[in-house]
Design a protein around this motif. Structure first.
Motif, short mmCIF file in Angstrom:
data_model
loop_
_atom_site.label_atom_id
_atom_site.label_comp_id
_atom_site.label_asym_id
_atom_site.label_seq_id
_atom_site.Cartn_x
_atom_site.Cartn_y
_atom_site.Cartn_z
N UNK A 90 4.89 -10.09 -1.94
CA UNK A 90 4.62 -9.75 -0.54
C UNK A 90 3.22 -9.15 -0.42
N UNK A 91 2.91 -8.20 -1.31
CA UNK A 91 1.62 -7.51 -1.24
C UNK A 91 0.45 -8.47 -1.47
N UNK A 92 0.65 -9.47 -2.32
CA UNK A 92 -0.42 -10.44 -2.60
C UNK A 92 -0.44 -11.60 -1.61
N UNK B 102 3.83 11.75 -2.40
CA UNK B 102 4.47 12.68 -1.45
C UNK B 102 5.41 11.97 -0.49
N UNK B 103 5.15 10.68 -0.24
CA UNK B 103 6.05 9.88 0.61
C UNK B 103 6.14 8.48 0.03
N UNK B 104 7.16 7.75 0.43
CA UNK B 104 7.30 6.38 -0.03
C UNK B 104 8.72 5.88 0.17
N UNK B 105 8.99 4.73 -0.44
CA UNK B 105 10.29 4.08 -0.37
C UNK B 105 10.90 4.04 -1.77
N UNK B 106 12.11 4.61 -1.90
CA UNK B 106 12.90 4.38 -3.10
C UNK B 106 13.93 3.30 -2.75
N UNK B 107 14.01 2.28 -3.60
CA UNK B 107 14.89 1.15 -3.32
C UNK B 107 15.55 0.73 -4.61
N UNK C 107 0.81 -1.21 0.00
CA UNK C 107 0.00 0.00 0.00
C UNK C 107 0.84 1.26 0.00
N UNK C 108 2.08 1.15 0.44
CA UNK C 108 3.02 2.27 0.45
C UNK C 108 3.66 2.38 -0.93
#
Length: 385
Positions: free
Chosen positions: A210-212, A295-300, A190-191
């Motif tokens: 992971x999400x599923x 506006x927010x999140x994870x860059x990987x 969701x992120x």
């Protein structure tokens, strides 16, 4: 109750220990390069099916002291191998060692192979055939300075082979290392998640699974299915339960980018073949031209390491530009860079909030976390997606 050893990339032992506890493992003991645990066969089946981080899971057969090769032969020939697998199974022997004083590991491998075959010949009058490339059964030998441990492999092909990444690009990350890095980032379904140098899409594929809530081993077979101890009904129940909990695939805020069109095509093809083609957005773009999609999140991401001199000079020029872009366009994001280039934070000009030592095979790396605090650095508004 059986004892097992689960191998994993160095640096991910504690995460693997948590996984093994989650599938019912008991007496879980992390050590360098893996985790010992105990459990019934059902625990072994679940560990192979569910672990995102293990490389393979070995069933402990016996441990004993040795001083020379013949001691190892005698230890191996005493084991009841015909009770563990059929003579019709092809087999191989794999030997690894730490501080072993013996001159040739190849000779140890040969003597253990002889011991297993001699035991079959003595008990049944015939011996299994050897297949070093794709055997039904693998005997693993682990030597320390004075002890030999024999295992049977329950996994078969390495567990990072999920069964659906067909298209690849140069130097891809193995799936279990990518899964561990994703876990260390703290990303939650969701992120928003962005891999701006996505290559063949390994981080994207792991995140979708992971999400599923999709077990990583659902599309493959395992070596434990060849063992005489195999409990087919129990395994069928475990698989069915894992299949039943998989959530339907739908669009998620997961984004992949790469400036290389070949990599973009490889990512899209891998996602499509896995059934996730409509879940993740993959486009061609240079990281220096990207705007944050939320506006927010994870860059990987796993940027190039620069193993050659010219590449190192290119990266030294690229990093300061990257730092500038992160400040202007990625405020509010947690940015994670997995790299063997330890110059990265200094040249980017941003102080990492966390540095996690990890190994990509034999290569020592770091996972750098750089938190981009929203504020005065942001000169360009982010685009909500």
């Amino acid at each position: 109750m059986n004892t097992y050893f689960a191998i994993c990339p160095r640096g991910l032992e504690e995460l693997l220990a948590d996984e093994l506890r989650g599938v019912g493992g008991s007496d879980v003991r992390p050590v360098a390069g893996g985790v010992f645990f105990e459990g019934e066969w059902e625990t072994c089946y679940r560990a192979n099916l569910e672990s995102r981080i293990a490389t393979r899971i070995l069933w402990h057969i016996v441990k004993g002291p040795y001083a020379k090769e013949e001691d190892i032969y005698r230890l191996a020939v005493r084991q009841l191998w015909p009770n563990h697998f059929a003579v019709s199974c092809t087999m191989r022997v794999v030997t690894t060692a730490i501080k072993c004083p013996l001159k040739s590991l190849d000779y140890v491998t040969l003597r253990v192979k002889d011991a297993v075959c001699d035991r079959f010949r003595d008990d049944l009058g015939e011996r299994p055939n050897i297949d070093t490339r794709n055997p039904d059964v693998s005997v693993h030998v682990f030597l320390t300075e004075n002890e030999c441990t024999l295992y049977l492999d329950t996994s078969g092909q390495p567990l990072w082979q999920r069964g659906f990444r067909k298209a690849s690009v140069e130097a891809p990350l193995k799936e279990n290392l990518a899964a561990g890095i994703l876990k260390l980032s703290g990303w939650q379904p969701g992120q928003a998640l962005v891999d701006p140098m996505c290559g063949s899409g390994t981080f994207l594929l792991e995140a979708v699974q992971v999400a599923l809530d999709r077990a990583p081993g659902l599309d493959r077979t395992f070596a434990f299915e060849r063992l005489k101890s195999f409990r087919a009904l129990a395994w069928a129940d475990i698989r069915s339960a894992a299949e039943a909990r998989v959530k339907p695939a739908e669009a998620m805020p997961i984004y992949g980018y790469d400036r290389d069109e070949h990599a973009v095509r490889a990512s899209r093809r891998n996602l499509q073949q896995a059934g996730f083609g409509n879940v993740v957005q993959v486009d061609r773009s240079d990281l220096l031209d990207l705007d944050a999609p939320a506006s927010t999140g994870i860059m990987l991401t796993n940027p190039p390491y620069g193993e050659r001199i010219g590449e190192q000079e290119e990266l030294a020029a690229f990093y300061p530009e990257l730092g500038s872009v992160l400040k202007r366009r990625w405020a509010g994001w947690q940015c994670f860079f997995f790299t063997a280039d330890l110059r990265l934070p200094k040249l980017v000009g941003l102080k990492p909030s966390r540095k996690t030592p990890l190994f990509n095979g034999p290569l020592e790396c770091r996972l750098f976390e750089i938190r981009m605090v929203a504020g005065s650095n942001r000169s360009k508004p982010v685009v909500e997606g």
